[in-house]
Every structure is written in C-alpha cells, then in structure tokens.
Design an enzyme around this catalytic site. Structure first.
Site, mmCIF file in Angstrom:
data_model
loop_
_atom_site.group_PDB
_atom_site.id
_atom_site.type_symbol
_atom_site.label_atom_id
_atom_site.label_comp_id
_atom_site.label_asym_id
_atom_site.label_seq_id
_atom_site.Cartn_x
_atom_site.Cartn_y
_atom_site.Cartn_z
ATOM 1 N N CYS A 1 0.889 -1.178 0.000
ATOM 2 C CA CYS A 1 0.000 0.000 0.000
ATOM 3 C C CYS A 1 0.917 1.216 0.000
ATOM 4 C CB CYS A 1 -0.917 -0.015 1.214
ATOM 5 S SG CYS A 1 -1.937 -1.506 1.375
ATOM 6 N N LYS B 1 7.870 5.726 2.354
ATOM 7 C CA LYS B 1 8.530 4.544 2.922
ATOM 8 C C LYS B 1 9.298 3.788 1.846
ATOM 9 C CE LYS B 1 4.882 4.181 6.412
ATOM 10 N NZ LYS B 1 3.995 5.208 5.789
ATOM 11 N N CYS C 1 -1.170 3.556 11.314
ATOM 12 C CA CYS C 1 -1.114 4.788 12.107
ATOM 13 C C CYS C 1 -2.358 4.855 12.999
ATOM 14 C CB CYS C 1 -0.972 6.023 11.229
ATOM 15 S SG CYS C 1 -2.267 6.230 9.987
#
Length: 436
Positions: free
Chosen positions: A254, A260, A377
């Site tokens: 994702c 990242k 998160c």
C-alpha cells in the site's frame, strides 16, 4: 497596507471559511479541499495562512462552538454555515495564530461583506471583539473525539488515553528525512540555520531532522533535488525494522504516497521493489516521489489491490513485504484533525476486514524465511495487536519477531507508539517471520 494586500487578506479568510464549510457541513476531507483550493492562491504566504487557519479551527472547534452558543443571541441556521465558519476563522486568528487584532478583525469583517452578508458585519465585529476581550471557554482535551472512540481508547489503554487526547490536540512538528548519499542530518541542520530555520537532529532516528516551526517545502534547500523529504519520525522507523539483503525483492503493498518506499531504496539502492496502490492517482504520487529521490531505482509500480493477488502477482516470492495497512488514522489526529469529524464506528469493522484480507494475501507472496512488517497509524487494539494475534492464530507458518523499545510500548506481538512520544505520530509495528 496596500489595496492589493487588503484584498488578498479578505480572499484568504474567505477561502479558509469555504474550505471549513466543505469539511464541516459536506463531509469533505480537509486534505482534499486544501489541495483543490491552495493552488489558486498566488502568494505562498497567503496559502500558508489559509492552511494554518483551517487546521487551527478544526483543532479548536469544540471551544469555538461553546463560545458561539454563549455569545450569539440565537443559533445561526444551517444556511449560514459559511458565516459561522468565518466567525471561527476570526477566532483562530486571534487565539491560535495570534495575528494583530486590528488586522484579523478588519479582514474578517470585510470578508463577511464579500460573502454577501453586509448586514452581518456588525455582528461579526462584535463577536470577534468579545473573543478578544474574554478569550475562550476551557474544554476537555477529548471534547472533539466521538463518544464511541473515546470509550474505545479508554478500554484499550486505560489511564494512558488521557495523554493520547492531550497530545492529539497539539500541532505536530515537521519532520524531514535526509538522503544519506547526498548529505547527513547535522550538515543539513547547518544548511537550514543559514536560512534562519531552526532544526534538530535526533538521537534515535539516524536520517531525521526535526524543525522547530514548519516551513513550505519550497524553502527547504535541496528538496527538489531529492536531498530531503518530509516524513514523520514514526514512518522513518519502518526502514529500521526490516533486515534486507542488498538485492532483496520487496513488496510495498500500500505504497502511496511513496515515502517509505523511497526510504527503503535510499538505504538499499539495489532493492528490487514492487510498489502497489489500489488508487491509480495516488500511485502517481509514488512515482513523483521516487523520481525526485531515487530516479535510478529498480521499481515496478502497479495500480492494483494487493489483496487480489491473481490480478498482479507473477508468482515470484518476495524476500520482504511492507504492509502499511489502511486504518482509522487515529494516531495522526495531530496532522489530520478532521479524522475526528468523519470517522464512524462502523468504519472499524470494515477496516479490520480489509486488513485481514491484506495480511492473508500478501503472506502468500512471501518466501519461506521472509519478513512481513505490518504497520498502521492507528491507536485501536482491534486494528493492531488484536489483528496480528488473530493472524498468528490462523497462520501456522507465521511467528512474531521482537522489536526493540525504540519502536514504542509492547502491544501484543507488536509495538505501539503513542502520539507525541519522541515528538512522533501514533504508530503500530509488528514484524512477522515466515517459517523456512
């Protein structure tokens, strides 16, 4: 003040009020509304003002609602949603941004007239002057949280929930990640100091720089060249959690917006990375990020649902999988305060089901002996430690690997960082190993 400056000031207040009306009354995303509005504002200072006002109003809305109930003779009807938002725009200028009162009042009253409500200008002026004199009523830090979410966080974390509410009411710092092949944190902090931008390195995060005050990326030296990227400290630790061979084959399941993936490729230039996102438009953001930071990296971008492996996987196993799963975003309320306006209790069940599908599907693509890093998160146990525990129970060849205390507090088979700890966002990490 020139006429052009005054006109721009009125336009900025109007723009902020209209963004807020869309968020409050039409259920729109703050991020999406700002993305649609800010490019039409020429001066970067005015863009920054609109953004700052909108964030301040959403964070302080519970107090402003109480103030309006106390100070208005009668509640404003729904048709006056923009006028109500404009009053809150004035409040935020006085209380949070602490702009000069005469400028805040003048521009906001003029914005009321520009809104086509000249008869209300006197009322707006009177209410703002009262706010200036009296200040705002105190409200609890959890006042803006939906009752179901307050209850759930207290059930999950007990007394720690109060610290979560307090930290989430604050403004998040601006974190940067430097690209080590180009510079290092100490050198970059010195470059910022030459521009009178105060910043700090971090003892735990080796690539991080934290700014004392946020600035537009256009003011960051070397940003366009890929020297530095904006990324919260919690997200930066993803690269620390995975142990990767120089030419490992890695899936970022994702990937949007790409921070990242870029960090992994900066750390390990020889990686063979497959980056997926279900949203083709968001995948364009990934492409832009990677082109700016690691233009020569070996990356395959695919617009695909990671859970539907038949649609995208060629059968070659991955050495590592990063699954930064869609979640409630309850750990990033500091950055996305409108989460508290839009998140519904029944969202969590759907998100948990999606997370489970993604875990099961991406696990099948992992080679024996490979690692899967599951992150969110979120602050909710159902999405984090309970999700991982359920996966371990139904997956005989999976076991959890221990992550160190630098990743947060022990939470089942993973680690939970809470908002504000180490100045970072709330984040969950679980590292899973596939049996050989």
């Amino acid at each position: 003040m020139s006429a052009d400056t005054a006109t721009a000031g009125v336009a900025s207040r109007l723009a902020a009020a209209r963004v807020l009306t869309a968020v409050f009354d039409q259920g729109r995303s703050l991020k999406a509304e700002l993305a649609a509005t800010l490019p039409g504002i020429g001066d970067p200072r005015d863009r920054a003002l609109v953004e700052a006002i909108c964030f301040a109003v959403i964070r302080r809305r519970p107090a402003y609602e109480v103030a309006l109930r106390q100070w208005l003779e009668r509640a404003l009807p729904p048709r006056d949603a923009e006028l109500k938002a404009l009053l809150m725009v004035g409040f935020a200028q006085l209380e949070v941004l602490q702009l000069p009162a005469h400028a805040a009042l003048s521009a906001t009253v003029d914005a009321c007239r520009a809104l086509g409500r000249p008869r209300q200008a006197g009322m707006v002026n009177a209410i703002l002057r009262r706010a200036q004199r009296e200040g705002f009523p105190a409200v609890a830090d959890d006042a803006g949280w939906p009752s179901w979410l307050r209850k759930q966080l207290r059930a999950d974390w007990g007394d720690r929930a109060e610290a979560i509410f307090t930290a989430s009411a604050q403004m998040a710092p601006m974190w940067l990640r430097v690209q080590r092949s180009r510079t290092d944190p100490a050198t970059y902090v010195a470059r910022l100091a030459e521009l009178d931008i105060v910043a700090h390195t971090d003892a735990v995060l080796p690539d991080a720089v934290r700014l004392h005050n946020a600035v537009p990326v256009s003011q960051l030296p070397g940003f366009a060249e890929g020297d530095v990227s904006v990324q919260d400290g919690s997200a930066q630790q993803v690269a620390d959690a995975l142990t990767l061979a120089p030419s490992a084959r890695v899936l970022d399941a994702c990937a949007a917006p790409g921070g990242k993936a870029a960090h992994l490729l900066e750390r390990h230039p020889g990686l063979q990375l497959v980056a997926l996102d279900v949203d083709a438009r968001r995948l364009e953001r990934v492409q832009q990020t990677l082109q700016r930071t690691v233009p020569n990296a070996l990356v395959a971008l695919q617009a695909a649902d990671a859970a539907d492996t038949d649609a995208w996987w060629d059968g070659r196993p991955f050495d590592a999988v990063l699954l930064d799963a869609p979640c409630s975003a309850t750990g990033v309320v500091r950055r996305q305060p409108d989460v508290l306006l839009h998140r519904r209790a029944d969202d969590i069940e759907a998100l948990c089901a999606l997370q489970a599908r993604l875990l099961d599907a991406t696990w099948r693509t992992l080679r024996p002996g490979g690692q899967l890093l599951y992150t969110t998160c979120s602050l909710l146990a159902r999405e984090n430690q309970a999700q991982v525990e359920a996966f371990l129970q139904r997956t005989p060849d999976a076991r959890a690997q221990t992550l160190g205390a630098q990743f947060g507090h022990a939470a089942g088979a993973g680690r939970q960082r809470f908002p504000g700890e180490q100045h970072c966002d709330g984040f969950f990490y679980a590292l899973l190993l596939k049996a050989s």
